[in-house]
Scaffold this active site. Structure first.
Site, PDB file in Angstrom:
ATOM      1  N   HIS A   7       0.836  -1.205   0.000  1.00 18.39           N
ATOM      2  CA  HIS A   7       0.000   0.000   0.000  1.00 18.39           C
ATOM      3  C   HIS A   7       0.872   1.257   0.000  1.00 18.39           C
ATOM      4  O   HIS A   7       1.551   1.550   0.987  1.00 18.39           O
ATOM      5  CB  HIS A   7      -0.884  -0.035   1.254  1.00 18.39           C
ATOM      6  CG  HIS A   7      -1.828   1.096   1.389  1.00 18.39           C
ATOM      7  ND1 HIS A   7      -1.817   1.943   2.469  1.00 18.39           N
ATOM      8  CD2 HIS A   7      -2.838   1.528   0.584  1.00 18.39           C
ATOM      9  CE1 HIS A   7      -2.784   2.836   2.348  1.00 18.39           C
ATOM     10  NE2 HIS A   7      -3.416   2.608   1.205  1.00 18.39           N
ATOM     11  N   ARG A   8       0.904   1.947  -1.126  1.00 17.49           N
ATOM     12  CA  ARG A   8       1.788   3.115  -1.320  1.00 17.49           C
ATOM     13  C   ARG A   8       3.253   2.697  -1.142  1.00 17.49           C
ATOM     14  O   ARG A   8       4.089   3.479  -0.691  1.00 17.49           O
ATOM     15  CB  ARG A   8       1.430   4.254  -0.368  1.00 17.49           C
ATOM     16  CG  ARG A   8      -0.054   4.611  -0.360  1.00 17.49           C
ATOM     17  CD  ARG A   8      -0.388   5.716   0.631  1.00 17.49           C
ATOM     18  NE  ARG A   8      -1.812   5.700   0.961  1.00 17.49           N
ATOM     19  CZ  ARG A   8      -2.385   6.398   1.931  1.00 17.49           C
ATOM     20  NH1 ARG A   8      -1.649   7.197   2.686  1.00 17.49           N
ATOM     21  NH2 ARG A   8      -3.676   6.318   2.168  1.00 17.49           N
ATOM     22  N   GLU A  34       0.559  -0.799  -4.784  1.00 14.95           N
ATOM     23  CA  GLU A  34      -0.585   0.107  -4.915  1.00 14.95           C
ATOM     24  C   GLU A  34      -0.066   1.526  -4.785  1.00 14.95           C
ATOM     25  O   GLU A  34       0.792   1.805  -3.942  1.00 14.95           O
ATOM     26  CB  GLU A  34      -1.611  -0.183  -3.804  1.00 14.95           C
ATOM     27  CG  GLU A  34      -2.889   0.627  -3.892  1.00 14.95           C
ATOM     28  CD  GLU A  34      -2.884   1.959  -3.148  1.00 14.95           C
ATOM     29  OE1 GLU A  34      -3.854   2.716  -3.278  1.00 14.95           O
ATOM     30  OE2 GLU A  34      -1.887   2.278  -2.445  1.00 14.95           O
ATOM     31  N   ASP A  36      -1.101   6.018  -5.742  1.00  9.62           N
ATOM     32  CA  ASP A  36      -2.171   7.001  -5.940  1.00  9.62           C
ATOM     33  C   ASP A  36      -1.766   8.055  -6.974  1.00  9.62           C
ATOM     34  O   ASP A  36      -0.614   8.493  -6.986  1.00  9.62           O
ATOM     35  CB  ASP A  36      -2.456   7.729  -4.621  1.00  9.62           C
ATOM     36  CG  ASP A  36      -2.727   6.771  -3.480  1.00  9.62           C
ATOM     37  OD1 ASP A  36      -3.777   6.115  -3.502  1.00  9.62           O
ATOM     38  OD2 ASP A  36      -1.875   6.661  -2.560  1.00  9.62           O
ATOM     39  N   HIS A  49      -0.886  10.794  -2.453  1.00  9.16           N
ATOM     40  CA  HIS A  49      -2.213  10.407  -1.985  1.00  9.16           C
ATOM     41  C   HIS A  49      -3.153  11.599  -1.809  1.00  9.16           C
ATOM     42  O   HIS A  49      -4.306  11.563  -2.222  1.00  9.16           O
ATOM     43  CB  HIS A  49      -2.112   9.638  -0.663  1.00  9.16           C
ATOM     44  CG  HIS A  49      -3.437   9.259  -0.102  1.00  9.16           C
ATOM     45  ND1 HIS A  49      -4.161  10.086   0.737  1.00  9.16           N
ATOM     46  CD2 HIS A  49      -4.198   8.149  -0.279  1.00  9.16           C
ATOM     47  CE1 HIS A  49      -5.300   9.490   1.059  1.00  9.16           C
ATOM     48  NE2 HIS A  49      -5.344   8.311   0.460  1.00  9.16           N
ATOM     49  N   GLU A 109      -4.408   3.794  -8.329  1.00  8.46           N
ATOM     50  CA  GLU A 109      -5.651   4.408  -7.849  1.00  8.46           C
ATOM     51  C   GLU A 109      -5.741   5.869  -8.282  1.00  8.46           C
ATOM     52  O   GLU A 109      -4.860   6.675  -7.971  1.00  8.46           O
ATOM     53  CB  GLU A 109      -5.743   4.323  -6.318  1.00  8.46           C
ATOM     54  CG  GLU A 109      -7.049   4.920  -5.814  1.00  8.46           C
ATOM     55  CD  GLU A 109      -7.169   4.980  -4.306  1.00  8.46           C
ATOM     56  OE1 GLU A 109      -8.009   5.771  -3.825  1.00  8.46           O
ATOM     57  OE2 GLU A 109      -6.435   4.263  -3.603  1.00  8.46           O
ATOM     58  N   LYS A 111      -7.068   9.383  -7.735  1.00  7.96           N
ATOM     59  CA  LYS A 111      -7.605  10.158  -6.604  1.00  7.96           C
ATOM     60  C   LYS A 111      -8.491  11.275  -7.156  1.00  7.96           C
ATOM     61  O   LYS A 111      -8.159  12.456  -7.071  1.00  7.96           O
ATOM     62  CB  LYS A 111      -6.467  10.717  -5.749  1.00  7.96           C
ATOM     63  CG  LYS A 111      -5.539   9.669  -5.162  1.00  7.96           C
ATOM     64  CD  LYS A 111      -6.244   8.623  -4.329  1.00  7.96           C
ATOM     65  CE  LYS A 111      -6.810   9.173  -3.052  1.00  7.96           C
ATOM     66  NZ  LYS A 111      -7.370   8.088  -2.198  1.00  7.96           N
ATOM     67  N   ASP A 229       0.369  -2.035   4.418  1.00  4.94           N
ATOM     68  CA  ASP A 229       1.542  -1.178   4.651  1.00  4.94           C
ATOM     69  C   ASP A 229       2.764  -2.003   5.042  1.00  4.94           C
ATOM     70  O   ASP A 229       3.879  -1.488   5.076  1.00  4.94           O
ATOM     71  CB  ASP A 229       1.258  -0.181   5.789  1.00  4.94           C
ATOM     72  CG  ASP A 229       0.077   0.728   5.510  1.00  4.94           C
ATOM     73  OD1 ASP A 229      -0.129   1.096   4.347  1.00  4.94           O
ATOM     74  OD2 ASP A 229      -0.638   1.079   6.477  1.00  4.94           O
TER      75      ASP A 229
END
Length: 243
Positions: A7-8, A34, A36, A49, A109, A111, A229
């Site tokens: 995640h990020r 992943e 953003d 993000h 993703e 945003k 994470d």
């Protein structure tokens, strides 16, 4: 097998959405990343993000009010630790130049649920096409209208509806708006939802899972991906869960 998706990047251990976080996630054995996307003033897709740069850089103001060149001058690492002083915001192009040589699944993703960036869908899709990464990427968003705009791409790239809301029939809704994958917040996870997704040939991935019992639950229910994470912990847990 349930994929471990960072995640990020490995964002518990390095500044989120930066190259050090992505490299660390790869070193930890994550199978996916992943990240953003927001758009700059000059329509460059960048990895950050928040709509505002304040939390994760030494700047202030909205991403959309900066040119890419101006954003590159900001420090995107020191907020996390002085170890990462001078780390800069990446463009999607820079990220894909790195990722193209890695055997990684990519979850991009958009945003655009607060700011509806014009043409963000086609800009991102065309860049994935350019790097020949559509076949191992998912474009996801919380914005149903954005999913509808991407309907024309879904035969080439996976389009995921992201949601933290309960719907009466979220699988049917996802199909109707044009999605072919579902990314849900952990509290929405139910065995029958996983089964319904798989009956419809739809991947289901869960976010953001950092605790071992939740990881085990996702794995045992047959989720296609855990977005976390802490990819190192998720890898360990998956190994134990499969024994």
């Amino acid at each position: 097998m349930t994929k471990v998706i960072a995640h990020r990047g490995a964002s518990k251990y390095a500044p989120e959405n930066t190259l050090p976080a992505f490299k660390l996630a790869e070193d930890m054995g994550a199978e996916g990343i992943e990240t953003d996307i927001q758009l700059t003033k000059d329509n460059v897709p960048v990895l950050i993000h928040d709509e505002n740069v304040k939390r994760t850089t030494n700047g202030t103001g909205l991403v959309k009010d900066y040119t890419f060149h101006q954003l590159k001058q900001l420090d995107a690492g020191s907020w996390y630790s002085q170890t990462y002083s001078g780390v800069s915001i990446l463009s999607l192009e820079e990220f894909l130049q790195w990722a193209v040589y890695k055997p990684l699944y990519l979850n991009i993703e958009l945003k655009n649920n607060k700011i509806e960036y014009k043409n963000i869908e086609s800009i991102v899709f065309e860049m994935l096409q350019h790097f020949q990464l559509v076949n191992r990427s998912t474009i996801s968003t919380f914005n149903p209208n954005s999913i509808k705009r991407m309907k024309k791409f879904r035969s080439e790239v996976e389009i995921a509806f992201l949601t933290s809301r309960r719907y009466k029939n979220v699988v049917q809704l996802t199909k109707e708006i044009g999605g072919n994958a579902l990314h849900v917040k952990y509290r929405l996870l139910q065995q029958r939802l996983v089964e319904k997704c798989h009956q419809e040939n739809m991947a289901i991935r869960v976010y953001t899972i950092n605790k071992a019992p939740r990881m085990i639950n996702c794995i045992k229910q047959g989720c296609d991906g855990i977005i976390t994470d802490v990819p190192n912990i998720a890898k360990q847990v998956r190994k134990l869960a499969s024994n």
